[in-house]
Design a protein around this motif. Structure first.
Motif, mmCIF file in Angstrom:
data_model
loop_
_atom_site.group_PDB
_atom_site.id
_atom_site.type_symbol
_atom_site.label_atom_id
_atom_site.label_comp_id
_atom_site.label_asym_id
_atom_site.label_seq_id
_atom_site.Cartn_x
_atom_site.Cartn_y
_atom_site.Cartn_z
ATOM 1 N N PRO A 48 17.832 42.343 22.460
ATOM 2 C CA PRO A 48 16.949 43.677 21.923
ATOM 3 C C PRO A 48 16.154 44.078 22.569
ATOM 4 C CG PRO A 48 16.410 40.347 22.261
ATOM 5 C CD PRO A 48 17.623 40.743 23.063
ATOM 6 N N LYS A 49 15.903 45.220 22.035
ATOM 7 C CA LYS A 49 15.617 46.195 22.911
ATOM 8 C C LYS A 49 13.334 45.663 23.296
ATOM 9 C CE LYS A 49 17.865 49.603 21.411
ATOM 10 N NZ LYS A 49 17.249 51.437 20.040
ATOM 11 N N THR A 50 13.055 45.097 22.896
ATOM 12 C CA THR A 50 12.026 44.705 23.107
ATOM 13 C C THR A 50 11.777 43.290 22.214
ATOM 14 O OG1 THR A 50 10.718 45.380 20.671
ATOM 15 C CG2 THR A 50 10.598 46.072 22.791
ATOM 16 N N ASN A 51 10.767 41.920 22.209
ATOM 17 C CA ASN A 51 10.984 40.926 21.750
ATOM 18 C C ASN A 51 10.368 40.723 20.379
ATOM 19 O OD1 ASN A 51 8.305 41.174 22.126
ATOM 20 N ND2 ASN A 51 8.410 39.650 23.842
ATOM 21 N N TRP A 52 10.290 41.799 19.927
ATOM 22 C CA TRP A 52 9.702 41.832 17.996
ATOM 23 C C TRP A 52 10.767 42.169 17.687
ATOM 24 C CZ3 TRP A 52 5.726 40.631 16.703
ATOM 25 C CH2 TRP A 52 4.090 41.577 16.842
ATOM 26 N N ASN A 53 12.196 41.940 18.134
ATOM 27 C CA ASN A 53 13.205 41.577 17.397
ATOM 28 C C ASN A 53 13.413 39.893 17.414
ATOM 29 O OD1 ASN A 53 16.339 41.350 16.601
ATOM 30 N ND2 ASN A 53 17.165 43.541 17.324
ATOM 31 N N LEU A 54 13.063 39.333 16.824
ATOM 32 C CA LEU A 54 12.914 38.154 17.115
ATOM 33 C C LEU A 54 14.237 37.332 16.678
ATOM 34 C CD1 LEU A 54 9.908 37.023 14.888
ATOM 35 C CD2 LEU A 54 10.019 37.598 17.497
ATOM 36 N N LYS A 56 17.361 38.457 18.153
ATOM 37 C CA LYS A 56 17.954 38.764 19.233
ATOM 38 C C LYS A 56 17.567 37.478 20.111
ATOM 39 C CE LYS A 56 21.889 42.263 17.823
ATOM 40 N NZ LYS A 56 21.432 43.229 18.639
ATOM 41 N N TRP A 57 16.391 37.601 19.996
ATOM 42 C CA TRP A 57 15.368 36.827 20.950
ATOM 43 C C TRP A 57 15.029 35.335 20.862
ATOM 44 C CZ3 TRP A 57 9.778 36.404 21.293
ATOM 45 C CH2 TRP A 57 8.929 35.933 22.747
ATOM 46 N N LEU A 58 15.219 34.774 20.012
ATOM 47 C CA LEU A 58 15.220 33.095 19.830
ATOM 48 C C LEU A 58 15.993 32.337 19.288
ATOM 49 C CD1 LEU A 58 10.623 33.496 18.122
ATOM 50 C CD2 LEU A 58 11.349 33.060 21.046
ATOM 51 N N TRP A 59 16.007 31.981 19.654
ATOM 52 C CA TRP A 59 17.155 30.557 19.405
ATOM 53 C C TRP A 59 16.747 30.123 18.191
ATOM 54 C CZ3 TRP A 59 22.013 30.567 19.935
ATOM 55 C CH2 TRP A 59 22.536 28.969 18.820
ATOM 56 N N MET A 60 16.307 30.320 17.528
ATOM 57 C CA MET A 60 15.801 29.345 16.420
ATOM 58 C C MET A 60 17.169 28.838 14.822
ATOM 59 S SD MET A 60 11.895 30.567 15.296
ATOM 60 C CE MET A 60 11.143 30.133 16.666
ATOM 61 N N PRO A 61 18.111 28.486 14.742
ATOM 62 C CA PRO A 61 19.376 28.421 13.782
ATOM 63 C C PRO A 61 18.980 28.182 12.166
ATOM 64 C CG PRO A 61 19.898 27.028 15.999
ATOM 65 C CD PRO A 61 18.344 27.579 16.446
ATOM 66 N N TYR A 62 17.721 27.644 12.257
ATOM 67 C CA TYR A 62 17.774 27.154 11.135
ATOM 68 C C TYR A 62 17.075 28.279 10.230
ATOM 69 C CZ TYR A 62 12.785 26.948 13.139
ATOM 70 O OH TYR A 62 12.201 26.838 14.662
ATOM 71 N N LEU A 63 16.250 29.260 11.300
ATOM 72 C CA LEU A 63 15.732 30.650 10.539
ATOM 73 C C LEU A 63 17.163 30.956 10.447
ATOM 74 C CD1 LEU A 63 12.196 30.510 11.817
ATOM 75 C CD2 LEU A 63 12.700 30.510 9.707
ATOM 76 N N ARG A 64 18.334 31.385 11.586
ATOM 77 C CA ARG A 64 18.843 32.219 11.533
ATOM 78 C C ARG A 64 18.844 33.085 12.486
ATOM 79 N NH1 ARG A 64 22.218 28.926 10.278
ATOM 80 N NH2 ARG A 64 23.747 29.794 10.096
ATOM 81 N N PHE A 65 17.960 33.294 13.595
ATOM 82 C CA PHE A 65 18.165 33.421 14.552
ATOM 83 C C PHE A 65 18.184 32.816 16.383
ATOM 84 C CE2 PHE A 65 12.781 34.789 13.610
ATOM 85 C CZ PHE A 65 13.817 35.257 12.330
ATOM 86 N N PHE A 66 19.539 34.292 16.341
ATOM 87 C CA PHE A 66 20.551 32.798 16.854
ATOM 88 C C PHE A 66 20.543 34.019 18.836
ATOM 89 C CE2 PHE A 66 22.756 32.512 13.621
ATOM 90 C CZ PHE A 66 22.819 30.823 13.513
ATOM 91 N N GLY A 67 19.316 34.231 18.759
ATOM 92 C CA GLY A 67 18.746 34.879 20.081
ATOM 93 C C GLY A 67 18.951 33.801 21.402
ATOM 94 N N ILE A 68 18.165 34.886 23.053
ATOM 95 C CA ILE A 68 18.533 34.165 23.971
ATOM 96 C C ILE A 68 17.153 33.097 24.842
ATOM 97 C CG2 ILE A 68 19.814 36.138 24.300
ATOM 98 C CD1 ILE A 68 17.927 36.974 26.500
#
Length: 524
Positions: A48-54, A56-68
């Motif tokens: 992510p260019k910034t951590n506003w891109n949740l 790609k930043w956060l790992w929260m599979p239940y929200l379909r976030f697959f970040g680092i």
């Protein structure tokens, strides 16, 4: 089934510092290796260019976030950890310190070896492989820390950090500078400060640029977006015959399940991955695991407190993630952490920094601060660019206290206090340093809301749970990282750390992993 019919010689669960070292060294010894990683495979331009891109930043599979980056909250501690191919190296702040002598001579492993001397060559090799270099440039945040050191009359205790970064010429791409051309091309650091949201400029020496990259060239296979959920010995009476490893897709709701056979298994998923999995396996398929499993969890006695400057002429986001360090006393040190300009999402999780023995007093003090300083906090939360104006003060101690992780009746991993006092974000030495740094930058302090609301600290360095010991009474693994009770099974990650290092543990995990691999003979 004979060993000749096994699919792999070793399956490594996790691709962080322990798993990546294991993958390369076992492949070099002639073994057929599979690395299973729960997270995604991120290339430089994927971060992510910034951590506003949740997403790609956060790992929260239940929200379909697959970040680092993953945030795990327990009763006694909030834990930041890494996910993805390269594990914690994707999101960590690059620092590579060696612990003080206290670390090597305390904890459950202290009597098993002369660790300080034995590990010296492995630390040296780890520094070489990770491309360690001293930070050559200090910026506003670092200069303020140096001013604090001067004010405290300990200027000699201030130093630039040793980090896993290629400095070269900023933004200039060159052929592999580390492994005689066998590694990937690299580009010089431009000091953008975005190390902890993923380096988009190919300057950070993440594990996919060294150990994992070279392991693949040696024939290792890396399987991303898969999570191991069961391991069964092929013969319950003789684990030396191998294991059946069951895994499923981690990024799909109805993902594919598969079972793969292997002679050996290495747990390298970090404390939150390894201890959680081992506790589940002990309850069903690996009952002979030590009852000490989950004990001796440590957090480096950390506090993470943010300070935002109200001066318009400073840019605290400029530099590498952690560019300097101050040893404040024999047991403690302070580092300043930064995020790249624009990565302001953290401010949503912060409240004014206050201390107090209970939530009511802390909330009262928070309200008073907001009422007395409305303009200052308006600037922090609304008008200011948070990352440009803020540093996170990372305070660590070598003083020891331990937690225990166990499974509750629902099978969920929970924390309890094992020895000493429960971790706290309200450490007197830390409080004093926050005041000093705030004065140096004319700043206002804030902290993670959970510290105010629940009184629990945050850490990026959770350690232990599968520590070394003389036997099952004192540990889960022996001095060579071999699991008590099972053959060809090892733990090589942060959960093996058996004392409080008081510093970022990445270099130490790498060095101990190098030593563990040195004990395994070449494949015949």
């Amino acid at each position: 089934m004979t060993q000749k019919n096994l699919t792999y010689d070793y399956i490594i669960i996790g691709s962080g510092f322990g798993g990546s070292v294991s993958a390369l060294r076992l492949s070099q010894k002639g073994y057929k290796v599979l690395v299973v990683e729960k997270g995604k495979w991120y290339k430089a331009t994927d971060f992510p260019k910034t951590n506003w891109n949740l997403r790609k930043w956060l790992w929260m599979p239940y929200l379909r976030f697959f970040g680092i980056m993953k945030l795990s909250i327990f009763k006694h501690i909030a834990i930041i950890s890494g996910t993805g191919v390269g594990g914690g190296s994707l999101v960590y702040a690059n620092t590579l310190p060696t612990p003080k002598s206290t670390f090597f001579n305390s904890g459950s492993w202290s009597s098993l070896n002369n660790w300080e001397d034995d590990l010296k060559p492995y630390y040296k090799e780890a520094l070489r492989m990770l491309g360690a270099a001293q930070n050559p440039s200090l910026y506003d945040g670092d200069k303020a820390l140096k001013a604090v050191a001067k004010d405290l009359n300990i200027t000699q205790k201030f130093n630039p950090t040793r980090v896993a970064v290629f400095f070269g010429t900023p933004n200039k791409t060159v052929k592999d500078p580390y492994f005689n051309g066998e590694g990937p091309d690299r580009a010089g650091c431009n000091f953008c400060g975005a190390c902890m949201t993923g380096c988009r400029h190919n300057a950070k020496n993440t594990l996919d640029k060294n150990y994992l990259y070279l392991a693949q060239k040696q024939g290792a296979t890396i399987l991303a977006e898969n999570e191991v959920y069961d391991i069964q010995p092929l013969d319950k009476n003789d684990s030396a015959l191998g294991y059946e490893v069951s895994m499923k897709r981690s990024t799909r709701i109805f993902g594919k399940h598969q079972k793969i056979t292997t002679k050996g298994v290495i747990f390298s998923g970090g404390v939150l991955g390894t201890v959680k999995l081992l506790l589940a396996l002990k309850a069903k398929s690996l009952p002979h695991l030590s009852d000490h499993l989950g004990e001796d969890i440590r957090s480096n006695n950390e506090t993470l407190i943010s300070v935002s400057t109200l001066e318009k002429d400073k840019n605290l986001s400029k530099g590498i993630a952690i560019g300097s360090i101050l040893d404040t006393d024999e047991n403690s040190h302070l580092e300043i952490c930064r995020y790249g300009e624009g990565s302001n999402a953290w401010k949503l999780a912060h409240l004014p920094y206050v201390t107090g023995s209970n939530v009511f007093s802390r909330l009262f003090k928070t309200a008073i601060k907001l009422i007395k300083n409305p303009v200052d906090y308006f600037k922090i939360y609304v008008s200011n660019g948070w990352a440009k104006n803020t540093v996170v003060l990372l305070f660590m101690q070598t003083l020891d206290s331990t937690l225990r992780f166990k499974r509750n009746t629902l099978g969920k991993m929970i924390s309890t206090v094992s020895s000493g006092k429960a971790p706290t974000p309200f450490i007197p030495e830390s409080i004093a340093l926050v005041k000093s740094y705030s004065k140096a930058i004319k700043g206002v302090s804030t902290s993670f809301a959970l510290e105010t609301l629940a009184g629990i600290p945050s850490t990026a360095h959770i350690l232990g749970g599968a520590v070394m010991g003389e036997n099952t009474e004192s540990g889960v693994i022996d001095k060579d990282n071999k699991v008590f009770g099972y053959k060809n099974m090892l733990v090589i990650d942060g959960s093996m750390i058996s004392a409080n290092p008081g510093v970022n543990p990445s270099l130490t995990i790498t060095a101990i992993a190098e030593r563990a691999m040195d004990q395994i003979p070449n494949k015949q």
